[in-house]
Structures are given as structure tokens and as C-alpha cells.
Design an enzyme around this catalytic site. Sequence first.
Site, mmCIF file in Angstrom:
data_model
loop_
_atom_site.group_PDB
_atom_site.id
_atom_site.type_symbol
_atom_site.label_atom_id
_atom_site.label_comp_id
_atom_site.label_asym_id
_atom_site.label_seq_id
_atom_site.Cartn_x
_atom_site.Cartn_y
_atom_site.Cartn_z
ATOM 1 N N ALA A 238 -15.358 22.909 46.490
ATOM 2 C CA ALA A 238 -14.990 24.330 46.380
ATOM 3 C C ALA A 238 -13.776 24.647 47.238
ATOM 4 O O ALA A 238 -12.906 25.430 46.842
ATOM 5 C CB ALA A 238 -16.170 25.211 46.777
ATOM 6 N N ASP A 239 -13.714 24.043 48.429
ATOM 7 C CA ASP A 239 -12.550 24.253 49.286
ATOM 8 C C ASP A 239 -11.279 23.768 48.602
ATOM 9 O O ASP A 239 -10.231 24.431 48.662
ATOM 10 C CB ASP A 239 -12.731 23.500 50.602
ATOM 11 C CG ASP A 239 -13.822 24.093 51.475
ATOM 12 O OD1 ASP A 239 -13.878 25.320 51.587
ATOM 13 O OD2 ASP A 239 -14.607 23.323 52.038
ATOM 14 N N SER A 240 -11.347 22.603 47.968
ATOM 15 C CA SER A 240 -10.161 22.027 47.335
ATOM 16 C C SER A 240 -9.703 22.861 46.140
ATOM 17 O O SER A 240 -8.497 23.058 45.928
ATOM 18 C CB SER A 240 -10.460 20.591 46.892
ATOM 19 O OG SER A 240 -10.826 19.789 47.991
#
Length: 375
Positions: A146-148
Site C-alpha cells: 500500500a505504501d508503494s
Amino acid sequence: MAAMILADFGADVIKIEHPRGDPIRDHGHAKDGVPLWWKVVGRNKRAVTLNLSKEAGQEVLLKLAERSDVLIENFRPGTFERWNLSPERLHSVNPRLTITRVTGFGQFGPYSSRPGFGTLAESMSGFAHMTGEPDGPPTLPPFGLADSIAAQATANAILMCLYNRDARGGGGQIIDVAIIEPILSVLGSQPTVYDQLGIAQRRSGNRSVNNAPRNTYETSDGHWVAISTSAQSVAERVMRLVGRPELIDEPWFKSGRERAKHADLLDGCVGSWIGDRDLEEVVSAFEQAEAAVAPIYDAKGILDDPQYQALQSIVTVDDPDLGQVKMQNVMFRLSDTPGEVRWAGRELGADNRSVYAELGLSGTAIDALAEAGVI
């Protein structure tokens, strides 16, 4: 990662860390005390330290903001305001500044003050609910998915704002990225399907509800491969290849969703054929049949693969700490401005003197900031 993407293609990115260092320096593996993850995400960035909770640190940041195009911050909502660095104050020194705010849940709403990480986005978005074996628990990814995704969305949003400013005569904007949203956007039509049909997608392991055969299969020499038959023509080629062409004439074979209902049968045919052959034979046969297959690689497989080598997807970077270090190359190729990894993540505060000198601070002033714990 958003700043890394921009830095890869030539942006002068100044990474600001608290004098204690960014927590990501302690994440993941290290070699002889050198953090390896930092070498990747900190690449192509100039590294400075600055304590923004101190007034002198805030004044230095304003000097940086005055001469910059973009500021990216990922503190909880209200933190910058508490440090007297509100968007209004930042825009007062540079109305053309793009202020990018990345948080777990966004700048408003009932969850906005909560601490947020990618894991929570993977949970809330539906990703974990639909990932894993049908009779197993929800499954989280073993990396910052999700961060990426949020990082790539953030880089895209920044470029949109800069284009609007520079090509359309606009001014500086405020970007609000909630990590829970970009991953939600890439998970397909789940909300729409539920809205219209009341169906919530369930876990299906490596299978797909939209086509079959689609799974992972083990070869006779202990390797694994994945195949996909998203195109009808590819599904037909696979069944001819594995010696079951009669299945193509079945009425249910004409639709990907109907084929998915017969996944047990199709997986049995494909799995037994692949299981009787080694990896080289399987990949060669699929290639000749123009059917889609790929080996399931670990990191060594990635480094050894001839296609990745041809694309130069992994690059070797000279580094003062590690000598040479391999890492992923830039994400895509541009014909005239191709981008490159110029250096790996630098030591904490490595560029303090050069960056702050560019702001007009003397050596004595920089020494004073260090003595006061501001840098």
C-alpha cells in the site's frame, strides 16, 4: 519512494531527517551496520538533518521552501501546524510551492488523527480480505504494498500539480494523499460489484474468479511457474499444449468466468502436464505455443534472468560504504530523459554543509545550528 521516483529522473531532492535519523534507516537488513533498504529509498537524494520542532529549524525549512517547487511531508495531520509550518505560512514565502501531505487516513474525517501505516490500508481496502487460500485467514503482503502504490500516486499527483502550475498558469496547490485510497483504486470493481449485486469478492488462493486456468504449478525438477489465460485465445492454446483440446469445445469454455467455475478440472490437466516436465521444457513449450508462462523467482532468479538483464532492470551502483551495491533501476525508460541511479542512500546529514551553504548560511552559522541540536 515518491521522492525517489522524482529523484531518479533528475529532481534535486533534499531529504530532511531529524538529527536522530529517519526510522527507515533501522528497517530491514544491514551489512556491517550499513542499512540496505535505506540505500535504495534514499538514493539520488541529498541528505540533511533538521529539527523542525525548534524555531531555528523552522526558519531553515522556510528558506528551503522559498526556493523549492515541492515539499513532501508525512506527519499526522496538525503536526506541521503545531510547528508553525502550516500551508498558509509556507505559501506566504512561496505561493508556487506544491505542498504534498501523505498520511494514513487523510487530512480530515473521523480517523484522520490516528497513526496510519500501509498494513492498515491493506486491511481496510479489501486487499487482505481477498488474498489467501479460500479456507485460510486473510493474508497481508510481505512488503510495503500500500505504501508503494501510494508513493506512485503521490509522484503522479505532484507532476499534475507542476504541469498545472507551469503549463496552465496555476499556483501552488496542496495535495492530500491518504494511503488507504490509492490501493483501493487499483483493486478493481469490488465496490461497484457489491453496490450493484451485493457480492463481496472472497479469497480464491492463486486462482482467479475471472479466468482459468490461472494458478501456480510445480515442475518435475522442483521449480514453480505461474500461468494466466486472461485472453480466450491463450486459454485455447494452453489446453491444446497439455493434450486436452476437446475441452475447448465445451460450452462453458467460451467464457473466462465460466472456465473459472471448472478450475479444478483445468488445473488438474495443466498441473499434471507441467509436473511431468522440468522447468526448461515447460517454459520452452509454452513459448512455442505462444501461451503465457513465467517462472516464480526469488531474488537470485531476478538477478540471473536474461530479460531483466536485457532491460537493465537491476543496476550496480558505486557506494562509499558498500563498494558496489545492486538495486532496482528506474521504473521506466524515457527516450530523451531516461533517468538513472546516480548514488545510493547517503549517510545521515551528509549534505548539511553544502545544502545550507546554498541558503546563504555561513560555516559559523551552520556550526551554531549543530551546537544547538537543530541539525
